[in-house]
Enzyme design. Sequence first.
Site, PDB file in Angstrom:
ATOM      1  N   SER A  93      -5.528  -6.771   6.076  1.00 50.28           N
ATOM      2  CA  SER A  93      -4.561  -7.846   5.834  1.00 50.28           C
ATOM      3  C   SER A  93      -4.619  -8.876   6.958  1.00 50.28           C
ATOM      4  O   SER A  93      -4.518 -10.083   6.720  1.00 50.28           O
ATOM      5  CB  SER A  93      -3.147  -7.277   5.760  1.00 50.28           C
ATOM      6  OG  SER A  93      -3.099  -6.197   4.871  1.00 50.28           O
TER       7      SER A  93
ATOM      8  N   ALA B 181      -4.021  23.263  15.615  1.00 47.80           N
ATOM      9  CA  ALA B 181      -5.248  23.587  14.873  1.00 47.80           C
ATOM     10  C   ALA B 181      -6.306  24.139  15.826  1.00 47.80           C
ATOM     11  O   ALA B 181      -6.338  23.783  16.999  1.00 47.80           O
ATOM     12  CB  ALA B 181      -5.768  22.337  14.172  1.00 47.80           C
TER      13      ALA B 181
ATOM     14  N   ARG C 172       1.670   8.995   2.901  1.00 46.25           N
ATOM     15  CA  ARG C 172       2.124   7.602   2.940  1.00 46.25           C
ATOM     16  C   ARG C 172       3.570   7.451   2.491  1.00 46.25           C
ATOM     17  O   ARG C 172       4.124   6.364   2.529  1.00 46.25           O
ATOM     18  CB  ARG C 172       1.211   6.760   2.046  1.00 46.25           C
ATOM     19  CG  ARG C 172       0.344   5.841   2.870  1.00 46.25           C
ATOM     20  CD  ARG C 172      -0.828   5.340   2.140  1.00 46.25           C
ATOM     21  NE  ARG C 172      -0.565   4.514   0.995  1.00 46.25           N
ATOM     22  CZ  ARG C 172      -1.528   3.913   0.301  1.00 46.25           C
ATOM     23  NH1 ARG C 172      -2.782   4.052   0.690  1.00 46.25           N
ATOM     24  NH2 ARG C 172      -1.275   3.178  -0.742  1.00 46.25           N
TER      25      ARG C 172
ATOM     26  N   THR D  14       0.590   0.473   9.123  1.00 48.28           N
ATOM     27  CA  THR D  14      -0.386   1.312   8.418  1.00 48.28           C
ATOM     28  C   THR D  14      -0.365   2.696   9.025  1.00 48.28           C
ATOM     29  O   THR D  14      -0.354   2.834  10.262  1.00 48.28           O
ATOM     30  CB  THR D  14      -1.820   0.752   8.496  1.00 48.28           C
ATOM     31  OG1 THR D  14      -2.734   1.793   8.117  1.00 48.28           O
ATOM     32  CG2 THR D  14      -2.230   0.276   9.880  1.00 48.28           C
TER      33      THR D  14
ATOM     34  N   ARG E 133      -8.751   6.525   7.078  1.00 50.76           N
ATOM     35  CA  ARG E 133     -10.028   5.775   6.941  1.00 50.76           C
ATOM     36  C   ARG E 133     -10.998   6.174   8.038  1.00 50.76           C
ATOM     37  O   ARG E 133     -11.212   7.335   8.266  1.00 50.76           O
ATOM     38  CB  ARG E 133      -9.765   4.265   7.001  1.00 50.76           C
ATOM     39  CG  ARG E 133      -9.238   3.708   5.733  1.00 50.76           C
ATOM     40  CD  ARG E 133      -9.196   2.194   5.825  1.00 50.76           C
ATOM     41  NE  ARG E 133      -8.270   1.655   4.866  1.00 50.76           N
ATOM     42  CZ  ARG E 133      -8.558   1.465   3.586  1.00 50.76           C
ATOM     43  NH1 ARG E 133      -9.760   1.721   3.151  1.00 50.76           N
ATOM     44  NH2 ARG E 133      -7.648   1.021   2.757  1.00 50.76           N
TER      45      ARG E 133
ATOM     46  N   GLY F  99      -2.045  -0.897   2.174  1.00 59.23           N
ATOM     47  CA  GLY F  99      -1.369   0.385   1.906  1.00 59.23           C
ATOM     48  C   GLY F  99       0.075   0.345   2.360  1.00 59.23           C
ATOM     49  O   GLY F  99       0.370  -0.167   3.447  1.00 59.23           O
TER      50      GLY F  99
ATOM     51  N   MET G 185      -5.612  11.694   6.097  1.00 59.08           N
ATOM     52  CA  MET G 185      -6.015  10.288   5.872  1.00 59.08           C
ATOM     53  C   MET G 185      -6.287   9.545   7.187  1.00 59.08           C
ATOM     54  O   MET G 185      -6.108  10.090   8.267  1.00 59.08           O
ATOM     55  CB  MET G 185      -4.911   9.546   5.115  1.00 59.08           C
ATOM     56  CG  MET G 185      -5.017   9.638   3.614  1.00 59.08           C
ATOM     57  SD  MET G 185      -3.756   8.576   2.861  1.00 59.08           S
ATOM     58  CE  MET G 185      -4.270   8.659   1.149  1.00 59.08           C
TER      59      MET G 185
ATOM     60  N   ARG H 295       0.139  27.034   7.172  1.00 58.91           N
ATOM     61  CA  ARG H 295      -0.039  28.121   8.147  1.00 58.91           C
ATOM     62  C   ARG H 295       0.604  29.429   7.641  1.00 58.91           C
ATOM     63  O   ARG H 295       0.099  30.519   7.892  1.00 58.91           O
ATOM     64  CB  ARG H 295       0.572  27.717   9.491  1.00 58.91           C
ATOM     65  CG  ARG H 295       0.466  28.785  10.575  1.00 58.91           C
ATOM     66  CD  ARG H 295       1.274  28.385  11.784  1.00 58.91           C
ATOM     67  NE  ARG H 295       0.694  27.226  12.441  1.00 58.91           N
ATOM     68  CZ  ARG H 295      -0.334  27.300  13.299  1.00 58.91           C
ATOM     69  NH1 ARG H 295      -0.877  28.456  13.569  1.00 58.91           N
ATOM     70  NH2 ARG H 295      -0.801  26.204  13.851  1.00 58.91           N
TER      71      ARG H 295
ATOM     72  N   ASP I  70      -5.425  -3.708   9.234  1.00 58.35           N
ATOM     73  CA  ASP I  70      -6.514  -4.558   9.719  1.00 58.35           C
ATOM     74  C   ASP I  70      -7.088  -5.495   8.642  1.00 58.35           C
ATOM     75  O   ASP I  70      -7.377  -6.655   8.914  1.00 58.35           O
ATOM     76  CB  ASP I  70      -7.608  -3.737  10.408  1.00 58.35           C
ATOM     77  CG  ASP I  70      -8.187  -2.647   9.516  1.00 58.35           C
ATOM     78  OD1 ASP I  70      -7.602  -2.380   8.433  1.00 58.35           O
ATOM     79  OD2 ASP I  70      -9.219  -2.072   9.886  1.00 58.35           O
TER      80      ASP I  70
ATOM     81  N   ARG J  43      -3.728  -4.963  -2.563  1.00 58.20           N
ATOM     82  CA  ARG J  43      -4.983  -5.334  -1.889  1.00 58.20           C
ATOM     83  C   ARG J  43      -5.585  -6.395  -2.797  1.00 58.20           C
ATOM     84  O   ARG J  43      -5.849  -6.119  -3.960  1.00 58.20           O
ATOM     85  CB  ARG J  43      -5.913  -4.134  -1.781  1.00 58.20           C
ATOM     86  CG  ARG J  43      -5.316  -2.933  -1.060  1.00 58.20           C
ATOM     87  CD  ARG J  43      -6.381  -1.896  -0.775  1.00 58.20           C
ATOM     88  NE  ARG J  43      -5.828  -0.587  -0.483  1.00 58.20           N
ATOM     89  CZ  ARG J  43      -5.351  -0.207   0.709  1.00 58.20           C
ATOM     90  NH1 ARG J  43      -5.345  -1.064   1.711  1.00 58.20           N
ATOM     91  NH2 ARG J  43      -4.886   1.019   0.885  1.00 58.20           N
TER      92      ARG J  43
ATOM     93  N   ASP K 285      -4.690   1.913  13.293  1.00 58.42           N
ATOM     94  CA  ASP K 285      -6.006   1.447  13.747  1.00 58.42           C
ATOM     95  C   ASP K 285      -6.042  -0.063  14.043  1.00 58.42           C
ATOM     96  O   ASP K 285      -7.019  -0.735  13.737  1.00 58.42           O
ATOM     97  CB  ASP K 285      -7.076   1.801  12.691  1.00 58.42           C
ATOM     98  CG  ASP K 285      -6.768   1.208  11.323  1.00 58.42           C
ATOM     99  OD1 ASP K 285      -5.674   0.652  11.136  1.00 58.42           O
ATOM    100  OD2 ASP K 285      -7.630   1.301  10.431  1.00 58.42           O
TER     101      ASP K 285
ATOM    102  N   ASP L 243      -2.727   4.536   9.282  1.00 55.47           N
ATOM    103  CA  ASP L 243      -4.009   4.786   9.961  1.00 55.47           C
ATOM    104  C   ASP L 243      -3.935   4.550  11.479  1.00 55.47           C
ATOM    105  O   ASP L 243      -4.769   5.046  12.223  1.00 55.47           O
ATOM    106  CB  ASP L 243      -5.117   3.901   9.375  1.00 55.47           C
ATOM    107  CG  ASP L 243      -5.319   4.139   7.890  1.00 55.47           C
ATOM    108  OD1 ASP L 243      -4.874   5.185   7.395  1.00 55.47           O
ATOM    109  OD2 ASP L 243      -5.909   3.272   7.217  1.00 55.47           O
TER     110      ASP L 243
HETATM  111  O1  F6P Z   1      -4.863   2.485   4.880  1.00 56.93           O
HETATM  112  C1  F6P Z   1      -3.984   3.475   4.448  1.00 56.93           C
HETATM  113  C2  F6P Z   1      -4.711   4.445   3.544  1.00 56.93           C
HETATM  114  O2  F6P Z   1      -3.779   5.399   3.050  1.00 56.93           O
HETATM  115  C3  F6P Z   1      -5.922   5.159   4.157  1.00 56.93           C
HETATM  116  O3  F6P Z   1      -5.535   6.207   5.020  1.00 56.93           O
HETATM  117  C4  F6P Z   1      -6.668   5.583   2.937  1.00 56.93           C
HETATM  118  O4  F6P Z   1      -8.033   5.771   3.216  1.00 56.93           O
HETATM  119  C5  F6P Z   1      -6.464   4.402   2.032  1.00 56.93           C
HETATM  120  O5  F6P Z   1      -5.265   3.767   2.448  1.00 56.93           O
HETATM  121  C6  F6P Z   1      -6.356   4.701   0.568  1.00 56.93           C
HETATM  122  O6  F6P Z   1      -6.305   3.476  -0.087  1.00 56.93           O
HETATM  123  P1  F6P Z   1      -5.803   3.219  -1.566  1.00 56.93           P
HETATM  124  O7  F6P Z   1      -4.308   3.178  -1.531  1.00 56.93           O
HETATM  125  O8  F6P Z   1      -6.361   1.886  -1.925  1.00 56.93           O
HETATM  126  O9  F6P Z   1      -6.312   4.349  -2.395  1.00 56.93           O
END
Ligand code: F6P
Length: 319
Positions: free
Chosen positions: A104, A186, A252, A125, A171, A10, A169, A154, A102, A71, A129, A127
């Site tokens: 990659s 929140a 993103r 990323t 994952r 991503g 987002m 809001r 992760d 990917r 993570d 994420d």
């Molecule tokens: O890993 C980044 C991410 O935006 C995740 O948050 C999301 O689940 C995923 O990629 C979406 O992947 P794709 O771009 O393959 O739809």
Amino acid sequence: MGIAIMCSGGDAPGMNPAIKRFVDYVYMKNEKPYFIYNGLEGLIDNNIKQAYHNDVSGILHRGGAIIGSSRSQRFYEKNYRKKAYENLLKNDIDSLIVLGGDGSFRAMDVFCKEYNIKFMGIPSTIDNDIAGNDYCLGVDTALNVIRDASDKIRDTASTFKRGFVIEVMGRECGYLCATSAVACGAELCLIPEVDLDLDLAKDILKKQINNGRNYVLCFVAEGVDKTDFMVDWISENLGLETRKSILGYIQRGGNPTVFERLMAFEFIVKAVDKLIAGLDTNKVIVYKDGQFSELSIDFIANSKYIINQHILNMLNFIG
Ligand code: F6P
């Protein structure tokens, strides 16, 4: 021999500032920079070219990645990895920087074990993570996009006295969701790492509603898959008309924040320096407790990111 850069997985804001710094810094060090276009797919297809200063002028403020990303299913196959390695040799490239997440890095772990290349990874990323690492490129910008979107939602929530479920987002990782839930105030937050006690949440929020609260924001991480469930839960249990807003891919994109650009510069300089020194490579640069260091690609590929307890503690804001 040349040094190549590639984006994989991503895209994340911060990739372009990293690419710019890469070209400028590699030339400053009297080495030759190369671009691998479209990630691992481009590596397999020999989509590789020497990079020049004019390729990277005017890209610092842009989201995405000017060299593309992908990917790759083909890279799981040994014969395509062989092709990829041969393409590096063909282009006189012995060193490789990968901006990725992760998945990659798991692919690069296999590649580094099979072939004699010098590799450095830069966590990139939204994420956030990557094991052993507090900050991935893209995260600060994504958090600010979420903050902006939530502040706008809001406005309607408070005007119409509604519940709003905002899906974030990430994952299987709740970092993005938990951090923005705290920053955006929140009332509810559901992430994969924590079992929210909904009965307790209901008691607390009911009391608040009896005392005048008339809207509720609920953040849900995509990994828990409970967005629609929470829309129904809020309307049935709290009596508020409730809507959902799935933030999706806007998280993103966008121009990288100042922090993002500075982090991109730091990550790149450290990665290039390691590759030029030629010692201690096949690692990922990590940022942990305010310090940069490196962890082996083997460790990164085989370890799971654990969300910082400090962030989870901040989630205990209900009541
Ligand atoms: O890993 C980044 C991410 O935006 C995740 O948050 C999301 O689940 C995923 O990629 C979406 O992947 P794709 O771009 O393959 O739809």
